[in-house]
Design a protein around this motif. Structure first.
Motif, PDB file in Angstrom:
ATOM      1  N   MET A 175       0.845  -1.177   0.000  1.00 40.05           N
ATOM      2  CA  MET A 175       0.000   0.000   0.000  1.00 40.05           C
ATOM      3  C   MET A 175       0.889   1.240   0.000  1.00 40.05           C
ATOM      4  N   THR A 176       0.555   2.220  -0.811  1.00 39.57           N
ATOM      5  CA  THR A 176       1.334   3.451  -0.874  1.00 39.57           C
ATOM      6  C   THR A 176       0.833   4.421   0.180  1.00 39.57           C
ATOM      7  N   SER A 177       1.736   4.991   0.953  1.00 43.76           N
ATOM      8  CA  SER A 177       1.339   5.886   2.025  1.00 43.76           C
ATOM      9  C   SER A 177       1.167   7.300   1.527  1.00 43.76           C
ATOM     10  N   PRO A 178       0.273   8.098   2.152  1.00 45.92           N
ATOM     11  CA  PRO A 178       0.061   9.471   1.721  1.00 45.92           C
ATOM     12  C   PRO A 178       1.322  10.306   1.770  1.00 45.92           C
ATOM     13  N   HIS A 179       2.258   9.995   2.674  1.00 44.52           N
ATOM     14  CA  HIS A 179       3.449  10.825   2.781  1.00 44.52           C
ATOM     15  C   HIS A 179       4.327  10.716   1.551  1.00 44.52           C
ATOM     16  N   HIS A 180       4.171   9.672   0.770  1.00 44.19           N
ATOM     17  CA  HIS A 180       4.969   9.561  -0.440  1.00 44.19           C
ATOM     18  C   HIS A 180       4.493  10.554  -1.487  1.00 44.19           C
ATOM     19  N   ALA A 181       3.333  11.152  -1.290  1.00 45.29           N
ATOM     20  CA  ALA A 181       2.811  12.165  -2.196  1.00 45.29           C
ATOM     21  C   ALA A 181       2.722  13.501  -1.474  1.00 45.29           C
ATOM     22  N   ALA A 182       3.743  13.795  -0.657  1.00 42.02           N
ATOM     23  CA  ALA A 182       3.690  14.999   0.169  1.00 42.02           C
ATOM     24  C   ALA A 182       3.574  16.262  -0.660  1.00 42.02           C
ATOM     25  N   GLY A 183       4.071  16.245  -1.895  1.00 38.42           N
ATOM     26  CA  GLY A 183       3.935  17.424  -2.733  1.00 38.42           C
ATOM     27  C   GLY A 183       2.501  17.662  -3.155  1.00 38.42           C
ATOM     28  N   VAL A 184       1.701  16.595  -3.189  1.00 38.12           N
ATOM     29  CA  VAL A 184       0.305  16.701  -3.585  1.00 38.12           C
ATOM     30  C   VAL A 184      -0.579  16.943  -2.367  1.00 38.12           C
ATOM     31  N   ARG A 185      -0.226  16.324  -1.268  1.00 38.61           N
ATOM     32  CA  ARG A 185      -1.016  16.446  -0.043  1.00 38.61           C
ATOM     33  C   ARG A 185      -0.159  17.103   1.027  1.00 38.61           C
ATOM     34  N   PRO A 186      -0.370  18.393   1.250  1.00 40.55           N
ATOM     35  CA  PRO A 186       0.485  19.115   2.207  1.00 40.55           C
ATOM     36  C   PRO A 186       0.379  18.536   3.613  1.00 40.55           C
ATOM     37  N   VAL A 187       1.448  18.726   4.375  1.00 41.15           N
ATOM     38  CA  VAL A 187       1.527  18.246   5.746  1.00 41.15           C
ATOM     39  C   VAL A 187       1.291  19.407   6.697  1.00 41.15           C
ATOM     40  N   ILE A 188       0.409  19.204   7.674  1.00 42.09           N
ATOM     41  CA  ILE A 188       0.160  20.188   8.719  1.00 42.09           C
ATOM     42  C   ILE A 188       1.007  19.816   9.931  1.00 42.09           C
ATOM     43  N   GLY A 189       1.764  20.760  10.453  1.00 46.17           N
ATOM     44  CA  GLY A 189       2.524  20.552  11.677  1.00 46.17           C
ATOM     45  C   GLY A 189       1.796  21.167  12.854  1.00 46.17           C
ATOM     46  N   VAL A 190       1.776  20.464  13.982  1.00 45.24           N
ATOM     47  CA  VAL A 190       1.063  20.913  15.179  1.00 45.24           C
ATOM     48  C   VAL A 190       1.968  20.761  16.394  1.00 45.24           C
ATOM     49  N   ASP A 191       2.098  21.825  17.166  1.00 42.23           N
ATOM     50  CA  ASP A 191       2.720  21.720  18.488  1.00 42.23           C
ATOM     51  C   ASP A 191       1.729  22.286  19.491  1.00 42.23           C
ATOM     52  N   ALA A 192       1.076  21.381  20.212  1.00 37.47           N
ATOM     53  CA  ALA A 192       0.079  21.785  21.198  1.00 37.47           C
ATOM     54  C   ALA A 192       0.609  21.666  22.614  1.00 37.47           C
ATOM     55  N   GLY A 193       1.937  21.583  22.754  1.00 38.20           N
ATOM     56  CA  GLY A 193       2.521  21.529  24.083  1.00 38.20           C
ATOM     57  C   GLY A 193       2.530  20.160  24.719  1.00 38.20           C
ATOM     58  N   THR A 194       2.273  19.098  23.930  1.00 40.19           N
ATOM     59  CA  THR A 194       2.315  17.756  24.500  1.00 40.19           C
ATOM     60  C   THR A 194       3.758  17.390  24.830  1.00 40.19           C
ATOM     61  N   ALA A 195       3.956  16.852  26.018  1.00 37.67           N
ATOM     62  CA  ALA A 195       5.317  16.574  26.487  1.00 37.67           C
ATOM     63  C   ALA A 195       5.777  15.162  26.160  1.00 37.67           C
ATOM     64  N   THR A 196       4.860  14.208  26.119  1.00 32.73           N
ATOM     65  CA  THR A 196       5.232  12.807  25.969  1.00 32.73           C
ATOM     66  C   THR A 196       4.575  12.204  24.728  1.00 32.73           C
ATOM     67  N   LEU A 197       5.066  11.036  24.327  1.00 32.04           N
ATOM     68  CA  LEU A 197       4.442  10.322  23.215  1.00 32.04           C
ATOM     69  C   LEU A 197       2.995   9.968  23.548  1.00 32.04           C
ATOM     70  N   ARG A 198       2.759   9.565  24.762  1.00 37.44           N
ATOM     71  CA  ARG A 198       1.392   9.201  25.169  1.00 37.44           C
ATOM     72  C   ARG A 198       0.446  10.385  25.032  1.00 37.44           C
ATOM     73  N   GLU A 199       0.889  11.563  25.473  1.00 36.12           N
ATOM     74  CA  GLU A 199       0.053  12.762  25.342  1.00 36.12           C
ATOM     75  C   GLU A 199      -0.177  13.106  23.875  1.00 36.12           C
ATOM     76  N   ALA A 200       0.857  12.956  23.052  1.00 37.90           N
ATOM     77  CA  ALA A 200       0.708  13.258  21.631  1.00 37.90           C
ATOM     78  C   ALA A 200      -0.239  12.271  20.949  1.00 37.90           C
TER      79      ALA A 200
END
Length: 199
Positions: free
Chosen positions: A1-26
């Motif tokens: 299966m092809t992942s959406p990230h392989h078409a990052a130029g077609v499907r933009p990526v949104i970055g989010v930093d909401a202050g989560t400290a740990t992987l569990r919180e994220a």
């Protein structure tokens, strides 16, 4: 299966930093965000550790079918002080925007995938073939034997918690031997699962 990230130029990526400290919180943040209509289907969500001078924690990257609508929903949903990045669009304080920008730029070079195509099918015990054929995971490696070819019939005890990582552009799931001749993902579920209702 092809992942959406392989078409990052077609499907933009949104970055989010909401202050989560740990992987569990994220992880929990990702599942909360997926309750919004623009984020509910065909989403690829990853976590990214960041260690800046002003801000430390775990940021998130999201690839969604409708990034413009998702941007509006995220701006309304995230707490004050969160950072958002979508291409040239930014929102939030500089330090949060900076880590959100790094998260948006990370895949497929790095990142830990929490939500991705096929993840909902990874419950109970599955075969290696089912993982490779039915999900965005492209490579399986066993810790300590990275060059070994894993038979498609090898059984994997998912523990309903499968978090592959981007490694050199390939979504890779690291496995370890488990009881009964099974394999299991290297990352184990938190003893107090935070997202059981969302998986």
């Amino acid at each position: 299966m092809t992942s959406p990230h392989h078409a990052a130029g077609v499907r933009p990526v949104i970055g989010v930093d909401a202050g989560t400290a740990t992987l569990r919180e994220a992880d929990h943040l990702i599942h909360e965000l997926l309750d919004r209509p623009a984020l509910s289907e065909d989403v690829f969500a990853c976590t990214h550790l960041h260690r800046g001078d002003e801000r430390r924690g775990t940021a998130v990257s999201l690839v969604v079918p409708d990034p413009d609508t998702a941007w509006r929903e995220l701006r309304a949903a995230l707490p004050e002080g969160a950072g958002l990045v979508l291409g040239e669009l930014t929102h939030g304080p500089d330090a949060a925007v900076d880590s959100a920008r790094r998260a948006a730029a990370a895949p497929p070079a790095s990142g830990r995938a929490v939500v991705y195509p096929g993840v909902r099918h990874l419950t109970g015990t599955v075969t290696a073939g089912a993982v490779l054929d039915g999900t965005a995971v492209e490579r399986l490696v066993v810790l300590g034997a990275p060059a070994a070819e894993l038979p498609r019939e090898a059984r994997i005890l998912t523990q309903d918690h499968v978090r592959p990582e981007w490694r050199e552009g390939v979504l890779t799931l690291v496995l370890v031997p488990a009881a009964g001749g099974l394999l299991a993902p290297f990352e184990v579920p938190n003893p107090t699962p935070c997202c059981a209702d969302h998986i």
